[in-house]
Design a protein around this motif. Structure first.
Motif, PDB file in Angstrom:
ATOM      1  N   ASP A   1      -2.939  -4.979  16.114  1.00  0.00           N
ATOM      2  CA  ASP A   1      -2.534  -6.025  17.055  1.00  0.00           C
ATOM      3  C   ASP A   1      -1.740  -7.124  16.367  1.00  0.00           C
ATOM      4  O   ASP A   1      -1.443  -8.157  16.968  1.00  0.00           O
ATOM      5  N   GLY A   2      -1.393  -6.915  15.124  1.00  0.00           N
ATOM      6  CA  GLY A   2      -0.569  -7.886  14.413  1.00  0.00           C
ATOM      7  C   GLY A   2      -1.351  -8.959  13.675  1.00  0.00           C
ATOM      8  O   GLY A   2      -0.742  -9.796  13.022  1.00  0.00           O
ATOM      9  N   THR A   3      -2.658  -8.952  13.742  1.00  0.00           N
ATOM     10  CA  THR A   3      -3.440  -9.974  13.039  1.00  0.00           C
ATOM     11  C   THR A   3      -3.909  -9.505  11.677  1.00  0.00           C
ATOM     12  O   THR A   3      -4.594 -10.249  10.975  1.00  0.00           O
ATOM     13  N   VAL A   4      -3.570  -8.274  11.290  1.00  0.00           N
ATOM     14  CA  VAL A   4      -3.940  -7.769   9.974  1.00  0.00           C
ATOM     15  C   VAL A   4      -2.683  -7.367   9.207  1.00  0.00           C
ATOM     16  O   VAL A   4      -2.427  -7.818   8.108  1.00  0.00           O
ATOM     17  N   PHE A   5      -1.855  -6.494   9.802  1.00  0.00           N
ATOM     18  CA  PHE A   5      -0.634  -6.027   9.130  1.00  0.00           C
ATOM     19  C   PHE A   5       0.583  -6.764   9.675  1.00  0.00           C
ATOM     20  O   PHE A   5       0.626  -7.092  10.847  1.00  0.00           O
TER      21      PHE A   5
ATOM     22  N   LEU B   1      12.264   7.527   2.413  1.00  0.00           N
ATOM     23  CA  LEU B   1      11.449   8.707   2.705  1.00  0.00           C
ATOM     24  C   LEU B   1      11.206   8.938   4.190  1.00  0.00           C
ATOM     25  O   LEU B   1      11.073  10.089   4.633  1.00  0.00           O
ATOM     26  N   ARG B   2      11.097   7.834   4.979  1.00  0.00           N
ATOM     27  CA  ARG B   2      10.676   8.003   6.375  1.00  0.00           C
ATOM     28  C   ARG B   2      11.436   7.097   7.339  1.00  0.00           C
ATOM     29  O   ARG B   2      10.934   6.770   8.410  1.00  0.00           O
ATOM     30  N   GLY B   3      12.622   6.662   6.963  1.00  0.00           N
ATOM     31  CA  GLY B   3      13.368   5.781   7.841  1.00  0.00           C
ATOM     32  C   GLY B   3      12.709   4.438   8.063  1.00  0.00           C
ATOM     33  O   GLY B   3      12.926   3.807   9.105  1.00  0.00           O
ATOM     34  N   GLY B   4      11.889   3.985   7.108  1.00  0.00           N
ATOM     35  CA  GLY B   4      11.250   2.681   7.171  1.00  0.00           C
ATOM     36  C   GLY B   4       9.814   2.689   7.650  1.00  0.00           C
ATOM     37  O   GLY B   4       9.126   1.671   7.566  1.00  0.00           O
ATOM     38  N   ARG B   5       9.352   3.815   8.175  1.00  0.00           N
ATOM     39  CA  ARG B   5       7.980   3.867   8.697  1.00  0.00           C
ATOM     40  C   ARG B   5       6.972   3.894   7.552  1.00  0.00           C
ATOM     41  O   ARG B   5       7.227   4.473   6.501  1.00  0.00           O
ATOM     42  N   PRO B   6       5.782   3.297   7.744  1.00  0.00           N
ATOM     43  CA  PRO B   6       4.754   3.333   6.698  1.00  0.00           C
ATOM     44  C   PRO B   6       4.206   4.745   6.530  1.00  0.00           C
ATOM     45  O   PRO B   6       4.352   5.590   7.433  1.00  0.00           O
ATOM     46  N   PRO B   7       3.555   5.046   5.409  1.00  0.00           N
ATOM     47  CA  PRO B   7       3.049   6.400   5.170  1.00  0.00           C
ATOM     48  C   PRO B   7       1.853   6.768   6.032  1.00  0.00           C
ATOM     49  O   PRO B   7       1.568   7.952   6.215  1.00  0.00           O
ATOM     50  N   LEU B   8       1.136   5.791   6.538  1.00  0.00           N
ATOM     51  CA  LEU B   8       0.027   6.023   7.453  1.00  0.00           C
ATOM     52  C   LEU B   8       0.297   5.275   8.751  1.00  0.00           C
ATOM     53  O   LEU B   8       0.821   4.161   8.739  1.00  0.00           O
ATOM     54  N   VAL B   9      -0.064   5.887   9.863  1.00  0.00           N
ATOM     55  CA  VAL B   9       0.164   5.274  11.177  1.00  0.00           C
ATOM     56  C   VAL B   9      -1.044   4.437  11.525  1.00  0.00           C
ATOM     57  O   VAL B   9      -2.182   4.927  11.545  1.00  0.00           O
ATOM     58  N   ILE B  10      -0.810   3.144  11.821  1.00  0.00           N
ATOM     59  CA  ILE B  10      -1.908   2.211  12.067  1.00  0.00           C
ATOM     60  C   ILE B  10      -1.712   1.534  13.404  1.00  0.00           C
ATOM     61  O   ILE B  10      -0.644   0.957  13.668  1.00  0.00           O
TER      62      ILE B  10
ATOM     63  N   GLY C   1       0.812  -1.209   0.000  1.00  0.00           N
ATOM     64  CA  GLY C   1       0.000   0.000   0.000  1.00  0.00           C
ATOM     65  C   GLY C   1       0.843   1.254   0.000  1.00  0.00           C
ATOM     66  O   GLY C   1       0.507   2.261  -0.642  1.00  0.00           O
ATOM     67  N   GLY C   2       1.956   1.225   0.717  1.00  0.00           N
ATOM     68  CA  GLY C   2       2.862   2.366   0.760  1.00  0.00           C
ATOM     69  C   GLY C   2       3.481   2.662  -0.591  1.00  0.00           C
ATOM     70  O   GLY C   2       3.728   3.830  -0.936  1.00  0.00           O
ATOM     71  N   LEU C   3       3.745   1.616  -1.379  1.00  0.00           N
ATOM     72  CA  LEU C   3       4.284   1.815  -2.723  1.00  0.00           C
ATOM     73  C   LEU C   3       3.411   2.766  -3.525  1.00  0.00           C
ATOM     74  O   LEU C   3       3.913   3.689  -4.193  1.00  0.00           O
ATOM     75  N   PHE C   4       2.095   2.576  -3.458  1.00  0.00           N
ATOM     76  CA  PHE C   4       1.204   3.382  -4.290  1.00  0.00           C
ATOM     77  C   PHE C   4       1.026   4.795  -3.748  1.00  0.00           C
ATOM     78  O   PHE C   4       0.864   5.735  -4.528  1.00  0.00           O
ATOM     79  N   LEU C   5       1.102   4.963  -2.445  1.00  0.00           N
ATOM     80  CA  LEU C   5       1.074   6.319  -1.888  1.00  0.00           C
ATOM     81  C   LEU C   5       2.387   7.047  -2.164  1.00  0.00           C
ATOM     82  O   LEU C   5       2.396   8.233  -2.526  1.00  0.00           O
ATOM     83  N   ASP C   6       3.498   6.353  -2.014  1.00  0.00           N
ATOM     84  CA  ASP C   6       4.796   7.006  -2.150  1.00  0.00           C
ATOM     85  C   ASP C   6       5.171   7.292  -3.596  1.00  0.00           C
ATOM     86  O   ASP C   6       6.047   8.132  -3.850  1.00  0.00           O
TER      87      ASP C   6
END
Length: 399
Positions: free
Chosen positions: A395-399, A383-392, A307-312
């Protein structure tokens, strides 16, 4: 529970065809200006494909691209750890069961590790972080018998072994301490406890490998059949509020705009971790001599690297840049829509990448590995030191 007991809406929401149809609906809606959150820039898709192709060539100059799989993390540091397992397990069937057990437990432990955790591998002294660290750590924990109830058969995962697992034991195996915190350690243990409970409910499936064993030795294996067995047996281990008639839906979320028949209307399914597990099981099945068919029936994985690929790259744009400044829940409509657009866009970008690489038959599983996931990760680092473009908050069961 027999297949006939499952409501038709639940069955429909477990199909990857349904995922694709609904993702494409939201994609076309966003292209037509109907999204409250995103706009789509079709012209940027070629630039994104070029980025993916370049990263793929850097990673795999010979274009011999493996599947996007947990087994790539087991190869971290250039070490073929598969051979370490093979040297300790005798017999083809026993080795297959060990490989499948390891794959299942390791994928379920593959939630975000956080920025401060690392794992130093005994024997090699190499240090790994994030997914590679979790993969190597879980492999060593498996080899040490952490998930087995039988001290004479350590290289296995079984319900009794999972039931006795506690946070202290998993933390010790993952080298967790005051200076080496691992995000969500308690949640990982609880997830494995739920896995053990689910295995005891499935007749004859005290091990994950027993759950999947009926697919072996009967001719070609359809990739979706692996996914079907995982969803039918393990959907209840995901702690999401999503359910129809008491049947847990797992990674499936309500979105007001999603059409569909009957009770399935308004639900956007993804089954990301179950599909990631399916992709990761392909190689153990092939090593057992099985031929996998229908590989591209699985969808691309809707997670923050893809998802980050398409935002970035500007293929997707937020209508309000301030939306990046707050934390989002996995059940928020913006995140649901972002994930759906990611699934649709992975199908859009794959043929462009294949053309640029000159490999027209490259499976989507290899496009992801080469690939979209790697390019998304590289862009995030740049771009962000490895962080995703959106903060989510997850609990680890989705991402």
């Amino acid at each position: 529970m027999s297949h006939a007991d499952v409501p038709a809406a639940v069955t429909a929401l477990r199909r990857t065809q349904t995922i694709r149809e609904r993702a494409r609906f939201l994609y076309h809606r966003a292209r037509d200006g109907g999204s409250a959150w995103f706009t789509v820039d079709d012209d940027a898709l070629e630039r994104a494909a070029s980025e993916v192709a370049a990263v793929t060539r850097d990673n795999y100059p010979d274009l011999k691209i493996p599947y996007h799989s947990r087994w790539r993390h087991f190869e971290a540091g250039g070490i073929d750890r598969r051979q370490q397992i093979g040297a300790r397990v005798s017999g083809g069937d026993a080795l297959t069961r060990a490989m499948v057990d390891l794959t299942v437990v390791s994928v379920l432990l593959d939630a975000g590790a956080g920025p401060d955790w690392r794992y130093t591998e005994p024997g090699t002294g190499q240090t790994f972080t994030r997914s590679e660290g979790l993969g190597v750590a879980s492999l060593h924990a498996f080899c040490d018998g952490l998930f087995s109830s039988d001290p004479h058969d350590p290289l296995r995962v079984d319900a009794a072994g999972l039931a006795r697992l506690d946070t202290h034991a998993l933390g010790r195996a993952f080298q967790v301490g005051p200076g080496n915190p691992l995000v969500g350690l308690d949640g990982r243990v609880e997830l494995l406890h739920r896995l053990g409970g689910a295995l005891t409910e499935v007749s004859g499936a005290a091990r994950p490998s027993a759950l999947l064993e009926p697919l072996l030795g009967r001719g070609p294996v359809a990739a979706h059949d692996i996914l079907d067995r995982l969803l039918a047996s393990l959907s209840g281990i995901w702690l999401t509020p999503s359910a129809i008639e008491g049947h847990p839906l797992g990674d499936c979320w309500p979105h007001d705009a999603v059409p569909g028949p009957g009770p399935s209307a308004g639900w956007m399914p993804f089954h990301k971790l179950s599909q990631w597990l399916t992709y990761s099981l392909l190689e153990p099945f092939e090593w057992a001599g099985e031929r996998i068919t229908g590989l591209d029936e699985l969808t691309g994985l809707p997670e923050y690297r893809n998802g980050g690929l398409f935002l970035d790259t500007g293929v997707l744009r937020l209508r309000d840049d301030n939306l990046t400044e707050r934390a989002w829940s996995v059940g928020d409509q913006l995140i649901i829509e972002w994930r759906a657009l990611t699934v649709a866009l992975l199908d859009e970008i794959a043929p462009l990448v294949r053309e640029l690489l000159g490999v027209p038959d490259l499976p989507l599983a290899c496009v992801l590995e080469g690939g979209t996931w790697a390019a998304g990760r590289a862009l995030a680092q740049r771009l962000r030191g490895g962080r995703p473009p959106l903060v989510i908050d997850s609990d680890g069961t989705v991402f």
